[in-house]
Design a protein around this motif. Structure first.
Motif: not given
Ligand code: DQA
Length: 158
Positions: A20, A22, A28, A33, A84, A86-87, A90, A110-112, A117, A121
């Motif tokens: 979600p 991405l 965003r 990111y 990835n 994303a949210g 977690h 994960h990009l980040s 954080r 997360r």
């Molecule tokens: C993410 C990290 C997740 O915590 C976040 O919800 C994302 C992107 C990342 O690529 O850093 O949507 O997966």
């Protein structure tokens, strides 16, 4: 004989699945990111896989159900998965269950760096089923994952 850059016909593609929000990469929270769009990541990933003679199925969905369906498809149709989530990383036990059933190498990306954080997360359901985790390297992390899966495709026992 095909050249190295030609995707080899015998090996199944690497599935690169994105969760979600991405689809909004580039716009965003660029300070978190980066400014690279998902389409650009897709191009880089396919080009990198091509250098190993591999092809890529690059997909994104905002739907948990669709991601689970793709993981199930990847059990038979891929040589490995880069995910990835994303949210959903977690929150989703259902995604973890699908990842556990994969039976293929799974690289969580994960990009980040979620560990640097917010507290919420710092736990990943996906990690429990992942072969390895790459985070904090931005778009480059996807390429590291491709390199590893290409290595495994060449010599499955390392
Ligand atoms: C993410 C990290 C997740 O915590 C976040 O919800 C994302 C992107 C990342 O690529 O850093 O949507 O997966």
């Amino acid at each position: 004989m095909s050249g190295l850059a030609e995707p080899s016909s015998g090996t199944k593609p690497i599935y690169v699945l994105n969760g979600p929000n991405l689809n909004l990469l580039g716009e965003r929270e660029p300070e978190v990111y980066g400014r690279t769009t998902l389409a650009q990541i897709g191009e880089r990933v396919s080009a990198r896989a091509g250098t190993f003679g591999l092809s890529v199925e690059f997909r994104q969905s905002n739907s948990e159900a669709e991601l689970i369906g793709w993981l199930q498809e990847a059990r038979h149709e891929s040589c490995g998965v880069v995910l990835n989530a994303a949210g959903l990383t977690h929150t989703s036990v259902a995604l973890l269950d699908a990842a556990r059933a994969l039976g293929r190498p799974l690289i969580e990306v994960h990009l980040s760096n979620p560990y640097a954080r917010e507290e919420y997360r710092r736990h990943s359901f996906v990690s429990e089923a992942a072969t390895g985790v790459i985070c904090g390297f931005g778009a480059q992390g996807y390429l590291f994952a491709i390199d590893h899966l290409a290595q495994l495709a060449k010599s499955p026992n390392g």
